[in-house]
Scaffold this motif. Structure first.
Motif, short mmCIF file in Angstrom:
data_model
loop_
_atom_site.label_atom_id
_atom_site.label_comp_id
_atom_site.label_asym_id
_atom_site.label_seq_id
_atom_site.Cartn_x
_atom_site.Cartn_y
_atom_site.Cartn_z
N THR A 277 0.84 -1.10 -0.08
CA THR A 277 -0.13 -0.14 -0.19
C THR A 277 0.94 1.39 0.08
OG1 THR A 277 -1.78 1.21 1.26
CG2 THR A 277 -0.29 0.09 2.64
N SER A 278 0.44 2.36 -0.36
CA SER A 278 1.13 3.51 -0.63
C SER A 278 0.37 4.77 -0.37
CB SER A 278 1.54 3.70 -2.08
OG SER A 278 2.39 4.98 -2.29
N ARG A 279 0.74 5.72 0.45
CA ARG A 279 0.22 7.10 0.55
C ARG A 279 1.27 8.17 0.29
NH1 ARG A 279 -3.65 4.11 1.03
NH2 ARG A 279 -5.18 3.72 2.52
N ASN A 280 0.86 9.48 0.39
CA ASN A 280 1.50 10.63 0.38
C ASN A 280 1.43 11.27 1.73
OD1 ASN A 280 2.14 10.04 -2.48
ND2 ASN A 280 0.60 11.35 -3.26
N TYR A 281 2.40 11.17 2.45
CA TYR A 281 2.46 11.56 3.72
C TYR A 281 3.24 13.14 3.93
CZ TYR A 281 1.53 6.54 5.06
OH TYR A 281 0.99 5.29 5.14
N ASN B 27 6.13 7.97 -0.71
CA ASN B 27 5.42 6.83 0.37
C ASN B 27 6.28 6.88 1.59
OD1 ASN B 27 3.71 4.84 1.22
ND2 ASN B 27 4.77 3.58 0.39
N THR C 191 -6.73 11.90 -3.89
CA THR C 191 -5.38 11.79 -3.50
C THR C 191 -4.95 12.63 -2.41
OG1 THR C 191 -5.07 10.60 -5.45
CG2 THR C 191 -3.16 10.75 -3.85
N VAL D 204 -1.65 12.82 3.49
CA VAL D 204 -2.25 12.10 4.74
C VAL D 204 -1.12 13.02 5.72
CG1 VAL D 204 -2.10 10.01 6.02
CG2 VAL D 204 -2.76 10.00 3.37
N THR E 161 -3.57 -3.36 -1.85
CA THR E 161 -4.20 -2.63 -2.69
C THR E 161 -5.37 -3.28 -3.81
OG1 THR E 161 -2.52 -0.95 -2.35
CG2 THR E 161 -4.11 -0.51 -4.20
N TYR F 71 -8.30 5.65 -1.58
CA TYR F 71 -7.45 6.47 -1.44
C TYR F 71 -7.00 6.18 -3.04
CZ TYR F 71 -3.30 9.31 -0.57
OH TYR F 71 -2.34 10.17 -0.58
#
Length: 709
Positions: free
Chosen positions: A259-263, A546, A583, A586, A634, A650
């Motif tokens: 999984t991947s997020r933009n933090y 990420n 998107t 986070v 994902t 997301y």
């Protein structure tokens, strides 16, 4: 206001159907094959395949890499790619990544095996960086296209790209140009061959024409699908970071582990306290142990009530929350010196619920060894027998507990398991203190601390300290001892220019320093013209990677000229122009960051040790891992687990961590998910290898800005 975007994105399967690509399930009466959730990366040692491997590794997506430069590598044949398990056909890889459209010699049996495998099981192929040529669905660049540098070019995601794998982007894909003297990006821009079933996803203008050439596109031919990438990149470059999620989504159909997020999280240290100011004459900070002039008098920088109001208004406007690491003694001392008055503390406490709060110890004391400051640099004091004198367990625990009680009495909404020590002290500090204060771990146990901040520039890896786990933080090059832009520039010039130019000469002593200046910055323009863009680029690079680690600045940077805000605004403004509304950034607090890093480490170890089995059969995904290890995954929108929606929405997908389970995890994909098989069987003849593609210096050796990295 940012425009409203289309959020009902087409799934990869729907896009395939729209474009008329063959995507058939197994023949009637035959059982669906098992497709293992693992990617095959065939590498030639170049930066592009390495970048894709790094993306998968960071997300936690299993892959197998074959290095074509090794003589002892496995041979790719039918048996290597597929077999039978429990009477069911098994494809061992859900996608194939090649360094170009065909890296093998002419008439290669290995390429023929890959072609047959891809056609039989509907396995997509990514051409990580290939020459534009008819074998890849594109005209040669000499026919109205372009071969050359694309440094600073603004590419765009096409309508098909936004409706498909790149639907998390707003459209622009700017290419970096960090150095005017280093070639950083090279591309082949071309248009599809007449009659080719080719859909551009990312395009850029072809110089000297009114046409746009493909940089990323999908080529469908002979029952196969290829993602054709015609520009070179490394794992750090912004253009790759923007497109990496879509490349993975395309090749997995949005069904993969990881999984991947933009933090983006920002800690503000020393709240309630004051920070000593840089002296532009002495080139040091009075109050610091290395500022030895007997006439040097500390000049404190401290926020005002107006600065608090500005921070509150900024947060509300940006939809972003700052984490305030506080020192209660800063307010207590101020009240003692001002007849009980502290307007700053009064305003902060009135607005306490606008921020997140972290215990930063009561007095910001140094909690490692006892410092001998009679020498510069300082050293650890020693006992008569030569052993190190350590700050005691009681003193460390008192700093933590006293500040916690002060915060609780002030009504701060605390998380009592988080701690930032002053200067990250107590942890090892090279070269003076090569080991942790042994009393630190004991005091952390005494006070219930489970998440302890560390300095990422010293210790980038998470580790245990007694009952606590570290959370590495990125130091921003916005100096703690600067409240005004001119002070920041003056100190920056001192650090990063040569001795002949009046600087410290650190760059002469350490050539690896990457922020060295050829000449001093202009005090009037250097901050906004050089430092802000550089720090924005560094921080945005972390956001796009990420990477949940927080950044930290100091309360002085929110005071006076408020020099932190141009950097923070630059990051958030740039992000808003690049990403779609589905998107968002986070913005987690410290303990959540710690847990994310901790879960990643456990999952990565399980994958590395071969303790994870995951596969898809039809519309069912099964994951079997070690007990007690959460699974990141994902999946397409509409995926369920035991009848309940899986994960969180997301970037147009559903993703997240599952709770650990004792039995295999089962997920049910929606009917709209792309089928696990596509195309017809039979191998097509292998084409001739692609010609060598140019890799400029700035890709082979990344042009990375900033020492804060």
């Amino acid at each position: 206001m940012k425009r409203t975007i289309r959020t009902a994105l087409l799934t990869a399967g729907a896009l395939i159907a729209t474009l008329g690509v063959p995507a058939t399930a197994a023949p009637a009466g035959a059982s669906a094959p098992r497709i293992d959730l693992r990617v095959l990366i065939v590498s030639d040692g170049g930066p592009s395949t390495e970048a894709i491997a790094a993306e998968l590794d960071t997300a936690g997506t299993p892959y197998t890499e074959i290095d074509l430069t090794r003589s002892d590598r496995p041979v790719i044949d039918a048996g290597y790619l597929a077999d039978t398990v429990g009477g069911r056909d098994r494809a061992k890889f859900q996608a194939v990544v090649l360094p170009n459209d065909n890296p093998f010699p002419a008439n290669s049996a290995e390429m023929a095996a890959l072609v047959a495998y891809e056609k039989t099981y509907g396995i997509p192929q990514v051409d990580a960086y290939t020459y534009a040529r008819p074998e890849a669905g594109l005209q040669y660049p000499v026919h109205g296209g372009y071969s050359g540098s694309v440094d600073g070019v603004r590419a765009e995601v096409t309508a098909a790209g936004r409706a498909g794998p790149f639907g998390y982007l707003d459209g622009p894909v700017p290419f970096e140009d960090n150095s005017p003297t280093v070639g950083e990006s090279y591309a082949y821009l071309s248009t599809p061959v007449a009659g080719a079933d080719f859909t551009p996803y990312v395009q850029a203008p072809i110089p000297g024409t009114t046409k746009r050439g493909s940089l990323v596109g999908e080529y469908r031919h002979d029952g196969r699908r290829e993602l054709v990438v015609t520009f070179v990149y490394n794992r750090h470059q912004q253009q790759f970071r923007l497109l990496a999620r879509g490349i993975v989504r395309w090749m997995t159909g949005g069904v993969h582990l990881g999984t991947s997020r933009n933090y983006f999280a920002v800690h503000v240290d020393d709240v309630f306290a004051a920070d000593d100011r840089w002296n532009t004459t002495l080139n040091c900070t009075p109050g610091d142990v290395d500022c030895t002039d007997p006439n040097a008098v500390p000049d404190p920088i401290r926020m005002s009530p107006a600065d608090v109001d500005h921070a509150v208004a900024w947060q509300r406007e940006r939809g972003f929350t700052l984490d305030f690491a506080y020192n209660g003694a800063g307010s207590a001392d101020h009240r003692e010196d001002n007849n009980g008055a502290d307007p700053l503390a009064d305003r902060l406490l009135a607005q306490r619920n606008e921020f997140r709060w972290i215990n930063h110890t009561y007095t910001h004391a140094f909690l490692g060894c006892e410092q001998d400051t009679t020498v510069v640099p300082w050293r650890c004091a020693t006992n008569a027998d030569g052993s190190t004198k350590w700050v005691s367990r009681f003193e460390v625990a008192d700093e933590i507990a006293h500040n916690r009680v002060w915060g609780q009495l002030a009504g701060l909404p605390l998380s009592n398991d988080e701690l930032v020590t002053g200067e990250h002290s107590g942890l090892r500090v090279l070269p003076q203190q090569p080991s942790d204060n042994p009393n630190l771990a004991l005091a952390l146990g005494d006070t219930g601390i489970t998440w302890l901040a560390s300095d990422n520039s010293r210790e980038p890896q998470q580790r245990r300290v007694g009952p606590a786990t570290t959370v590495p933080r990125y130091p921003m090059n916005v100096f703690y001892n600067a409240g005004r832009a001119a002070e920041q520039v003056d100190e920056y010039n001192w650090i990063y220019t040569s001795r002949a130019q009046g600087g410290s000469g650190i760059c002469e002593d350490n050539p690896a320093t990457t922020t060295c200046l050829p000449a001093p910055l202009d005090p009037a323009t250097g901050y906004t013209g050089h430092i802000v863009p550089l720090e924005r680029r560094i921080a945005l690079g972390h956001v796009l990677a990420n990477d949940p680690k927080p950044h930290f600045i100091h309360q002085s940077n929110l005071a006076e000229d408020r020099i932190a805000y141009p950097v923070l605004d630059g990051v958030l403004d740039a992000y808003a122009t690049l990403f779609a509304d589905n998107t968002p950034v986070v913005n987690p607090r410290m303990r959540d960051i710690g847990r994310e890093l901790q879960r990643r480490a456990a999952w990565r170890a399980a994958v590395r040790d071969g303790r994870v089995t995951a596969y898809r059969v039809g519309d069912t995904v099964t994951v079997d891992g070690p007990d007690g290890v959460a699974v990141p995954a994902t999946m397409p929108q509409g995926t369920t687990r035991a009848g309940t929606a899986f994960g969180e929405a997301y970037a147009g997908e559903r993703s997240g961590w599952t709770t650990p389970v004792l039995t295999p995890l089962t997920l049910t994909l929606p009917a709209s998910a792309p089928p696990s098989t596509a195309g017809a069987g039979g191998a097509a003849p292998a084409t001739a290898p692609a010609p060598d593609t140019r890799v400029p210096e700035g890709v082979a050796e990344p042009v990375l800005p900033g020492t804060a990295d």
